[in-house]
Design a protein around this motif. Structure first.
Motif, PDB file in Angstrom:
ATOM      1  N   LEU A 429       0.835  -1.206   0.000  1.00 37.57           N
ATOM      2  CA  LEU A 429       0.000   0.000   0.000  1.00 37.57           C
ATOM      3  C   LEU A 429       0.869   1.256   0.000  1.00 37.57           C
ATOM      4  O   LEU A 429       0.581   2.227  -0.710  1.00 37.57           O
ATOM      5  N   ALA A 430       1.942   1.224   0.761  1.00 38.58           N
ATOM      6  CA  ALA A 430       2.851   2.372   0.810  1.00 38.58           C
ATOM      7  C   ALA A 430       3.456   2.645  -0.564  1.00 38.58           C
ATOM      8  O   ALA A 430       3.550   3.800  -1.003  1.00 38.58           O
ATOM      9  N   ASN A 431       3.857   1.581  -1.261  1.00 42.93           N
ATOM     10  CA  ASN A 431       4.437   1.740  -2.597  1.00 42.93           C
ATOM     11  C   ASN A 431       3.417   2.331  -3.570  1.00 42.93           C
ATOM     12  O   ASN A 431       3.746   3.176  -4.409  1.00 42.93           O
ATOM     13  N   LYS A 432       2.170   1.859  -3.473  1.00 42.81           N
ATOM     14  CA  LYS A 432       1.128   2.405  -4.344  1.00 42.81           C
ATOM     15  C   LYS A 432       0.952   3.904  -4.103  1.00 42.81           C
ATOM     16  O   LYS A 432       0.812   4.698  -5.039  1.00 42.81           O
ATOM     17  N   LEU A 433       0.944   4.290  -2.822  1.00 39.62           N
ATOM     18  CA  LEU A 433       0.799   5.706  -2.486  1.00 39.62           C
ATOM     19  C   LEU A 433       1.964   6.528  -3.023  1.00 39.62           C
ATOM     20  O   LEU A 433       1.776   7.613  -3.589  1.00 39.62           O
ATOM     21  N   MET A 434       3.176   6.003  -2.854  1.00 43.40           N
ATOM     22  CA  MET A 434       4.364   6.737  -3.295  1.00 43.40           C
ATOM     23  C   MET A 434       4.414   6.872  -4.807  1.00 43.40           C
ATOM     24  O   MET A 434       4.822   7.899  -5.349  1.00 43.40           O
ATOM     25  N   ILE A 435       3.989   5.837  -5.520  1.00 46.19           N
ATOM     26  CA  ILE A 435       3.978   5.891  -6.985  1.00 46.19           C
ATOM     27  C   ILE A 435       2.903   6.846  -7.480  1.00 46.19           C
ATOM     28  O   ILE A 435       3.124   7.659  -8.386  1.00 46.19           O
ATOM     29  N   THR A 436       1.714   6.755  -6.866  1.00 45.85           N
ATOM     30  CA  THR A 436       0.598   7.597  -7.291  1.00 45.85           C
ATOM     31  C   THR A 436       0.861   9.074  -7.023  1.00 45.85           C
ATOM     32  O   THR A 436       0.514   9.942  -7.823  1.00 45.85           O
ATOM     33  N   GLU A 438       3.985  10.597  -6.353  1.00 45.63           N
ATOM     34  CA  GLU A 438       5.449  10.635  -6.254  1.00 45.63           C
ATOM     35  C   GLU A 438       6.008  12.035  -6.091  1.00 45.63           C
ATOM     36  O   GLU A 438       7.049  12.216  -5.468  1.00 45.63           O
ATOM     37  N   ASN A 439       5.336  13.066  -6.633  1.00 40.47           N
ATOM     38  CA  ASN A 439       5.883  14.419  -6.556  1.00 40.47           C
ATOM     39  C   ASN A 439       5.305  15.248  -5.420  1.00 40.47           C
ATOM     40  O   ASN A 439       5.733  16.380  -5.195  1.00 40.47           O
ATOM     41  N   SER A 440       4.317  14.722  -4.716  1.00 43.11           N
ATOM     42  CA  SER A 440       3.653  15.543  -3.710  1.00 43.11           C
ATOM     43  C   SER A 440       3.559  14.898  -2.333  1.00 43.11           C
ATOM     44  O   SER A 440       3.141  15.555  -1.386  1.00 43.11           O
TER      45      SER A 440
END
Length: 654
Positions: A429-436, A438-440
């Motif tokens: 879930l953390a990876n999904k959040l970071m990818i989605t 990524e700039n903010s």
């Protein structure tokens, strides 16, 4: 009596200001208040509501209304209403008569009998003769003159300048809207302009070039005006440079030769070489090769020349110094340098490129537009060319994307994820959040329960998959473990709220130090822009906030582009040169004139370089607050400084 435009449906008619309102609404994607429309269109709020009522009486349900303002959702129906208008047989106002005369002499007849022309406009020949001097000043801007002989009237001057004035008239008719084929066709009815547009598009595509929509329509308009003038006059002479083809690349020559040949065959006309040369200049300064995607910064000088590369580097350096904004990015540098090259060619050849979105860009993105004015001044200082507001707004289109990207990257939100271990793997879930995001978004930790948050600090947001049953110190957003589209939208909204709160918090801490009672005025004695600048800048100087050169620098900035946005003005110099930062305020419940616009609120910014990081925040805060009708009205009711500062602080806390 106001000029009337016929809608083409029975006896229904549209007044000219009703048409202005419809064109404005056609360019809006959301609700707009009558207060904002009044400021932008220079029509009273009461009149706007009356006009909209009349429009809906004639075309029921066209304009929707609510507490949020007015909106037209059926843009196709709106476009049909606008396109079906016809010019009145008897223009009513002096401005309408001027346009009628120009249209008649440029697009219908080379010369007219004065008595006949007066009869068509339902005025006396004496009234017509009295109208002609009003026409002379506009014509003089294009080196054109009115000639009257044997009771005949004509306009003489360079053919190129006549075409420029015709183009200006058509663009003015499309103000606050998009220039359209239908609008051009109503002025230039003798040739199918859709065919012209398709020929140009096909020729560009076949040669692996492309144009933005504004530039494409501009080229269609130029070719169409040329054809209409050739229909009226069988032979027209225009000057052209010797061996002009040496000034244009072989590729552009081939594109223009191909498209002009097809237009000639389609409509049975023949262009002069001078006319083809002007078409080539328009293509050369707006068309972009598909190969631009393959150009890198190291190769840039081969495509744009060393002078443009040097100018680009200077702009990047000075923008960083003045605004602390980096516009150094390889893709942006390539594309903006190509735009600069074409811009300089247009300026060198006095080619006018209009942008129908100019006012919308300026009023919607005032800070980005302000940076563009700064860059335009650098270009003027280095080259001597003065940029129009249309050209400045094109700079803003390029800068806007990069600045907005930088803003997001610079303002990351730090978050902690709360997700019990018995749910799906938290790292997924953390990876999904970071990818989605990524700039903010920056995830600084993952915990299993809200009690574990005690060991973390320095975060802005809590993202949780389980409910919280008590208040949290930081903003909190609940999502599912699968991160659905609904979750993404919710997190995006919360991130935006956190960023706005961060800015408002910084703004609040500065408000009390930047605004001073001795720099606050509610003044109905000041009547125009010059009076206000003299008063505010003079007070700043006498109080020791600025030196004696400050006032002159304010006026220099205003000469490049007006600092008025809707009905507020934010004057300031190009550089942050104040001895100490302060903001002088002048409130005008009865609007004053500011470069032909009506302004109610003036914030004169005197910023020291030490506070450069704060400049954008205060600029954004002011424009965001004042753009809301309710807040603006409340500010205009303020009588004292204490009321003013309390009101602004309350807005910063929202």
């Amino acid at each position: 009596m106001e000029n009337v435009w016929f809608s083409g449906k029975g006896n229904q008619v549209l007044k000219s200001k009703e048409l202005t309102i419809l064109k404005f609404l056609s360019s809006q994607d959301g609700w707009v208040t009558s207060f904002s429309m009044s400021a932008l269109l220079n029509i009273s709020v009461r009149s706007i509501k009356s006009y909209i009522s009349d429009i809906n009486y004639q075309t029921p349900g066209l304009i929707e209304s609510s507490r949020k303002g007015f909106f037209v959702s059926d843009k196709e129906r709106l476009a049909n209403v606008i396109s079906e208008k016809k010019l009145p047989s008897a223009p009513q106002s002096s401005e309408d008569r001027k346009r009628y005369i120009l249209r008649k002499l440029f697009l219908e007849e080379g010369q007219c009998n004065l008595d006949t022309l007066a009869g068509e406009m339902c005025i006396s020949p004496i009234t017509l003769v009295n109208e002609l001097p009003k026409l002379k000043s506009e014509l003089s801007d294009f080196d054109l003159v009115i000639k009257t002989k044997n009771n005949l009237i004509s306009i003489e001057g360079p053919e190129t300048n006549k075409k420029k004035l015709i183009s200006k008239l058509i663009y003015e008719d499309s103000e606050n809207s998009f220039l359209s084929i239908k609008l051009m066709q109503s002025y230039l009815p003798n040739y199918d302009l859709l065919v012209v547009k398709d020929i140009i598009s096909d020729s560009l595509r076949a040669n692996h070039y492309f144009m933005d929509d504004f530039s494409l329509l501009n080229l269609v308009l130029h070719i169409a005006i040329t054809m209409e003038r050739k229909r009226l006059y069988s032979v027209l002479s225009e000057s052209e440079p010797v061996e002009w083809k040496t000034l244009v690349s072989e590729k552009i020559c081939n594109i223009v030769a191909g498209l002009t040949s097809r237009v000639e065959k389609s409509f049975g006309i023949e262009f002069l070489q001078s006319e083809i040369y002007h078409f080539a200049l328009l293509v050369m300064t707006r068309a972009v090769s598909d190969s631009v995607n393959d150009v890198n910064v190291d190769q840039l000088s081969e495509f744009v020349g060393d002078n443009v590369v040097r100018l680009m580097s200077l702009m990047q350096e000075k923008t960083k110094e003045a605004y602390n904004i980096s516009i150094v990015n390889s893709d942006f540098t390539v594309r903006f340098s190509l735009h600069l090259k074409n811009l300089l060619v247009r300026l060198r050849h006095n080619i006018v490129l209009r942008n129908p979105q100019m006012l919308e860009i300026k009023n919607s993105y005032p800070f980005i537009y302000d940076v563009s004015v700064f860059i335009a001044n650098i270009i003027t200082q280095e080259t001597g060319f003065i940029l129009s507001e249309d050209e400045i707004s094109y700079l803003a289109l390029y800068l806007g994307v990069l600045i907005e990207e930088r803003k997001v990257i610079k303002h990351e939100v730090r978050a902690v994820l709360v997700n019990p271990q018995y749910f799906l793997d938290s790292s997924d879930l953390a990876n999904k959040l970071m990818i989605t995001f990524e700039n903010s978004l920056l995830l600084t930790g993952i915990v299993s329960s809200h009690e574990d948050l005690d060991s973390y600090s320095g975060y802005d947001l809590i993202i949780t998959t389980i409910p919280f049953f008590s208040e949290t110190a930081q903003p909190c957003i609940k999502i599912s473990t699968y991160l659905t589209n609904k979750d993404v939208l919710a997190v995006s909204k919360k991130i935006e709220e956190v960023l706005k709160d961060r800015i408002k918090s910084r703004v609040e801490s500065k408000l009390r130090s930047m605004f001073k009672e001795e720099l606050f005025f509610v003044n109905d004695d000041l009547k125009n822009q010059s009076d206000v600048i003299e008063n505010l800048a003079g007070t700043l100087e006498s109080r020791g906030y600025v030196d004696s050169s400050f006032k002159k620098k304010i006026f220099e900035r205003e000469l490049v582009s007006s600092s008025a946005y809707l009905n507020i003005a934010i004057p300031h110099p190009f550089e942050m040169c104040a001895l100490n930062s302060a903001i002088a305020v002048s409130l005008h419940p009865n609007a004053i004139l500011w470069n032909n616009r009506k302004v109610n609120i003036v914030f004169l910014l005197a910023i020291n370089i030490r506070d450069s990081l704060f400049f954008k925040d205060i600029f954004d805060f002011i424009t965001e607050v004042i753009s809301e009708e309710k807040k603006q009205k409340s500010i205009l009711e303020i009588k004292t400084f204490d009321q003013f500062i309390a009101t602004l602080v309350s807005y910063a806390k929202l």
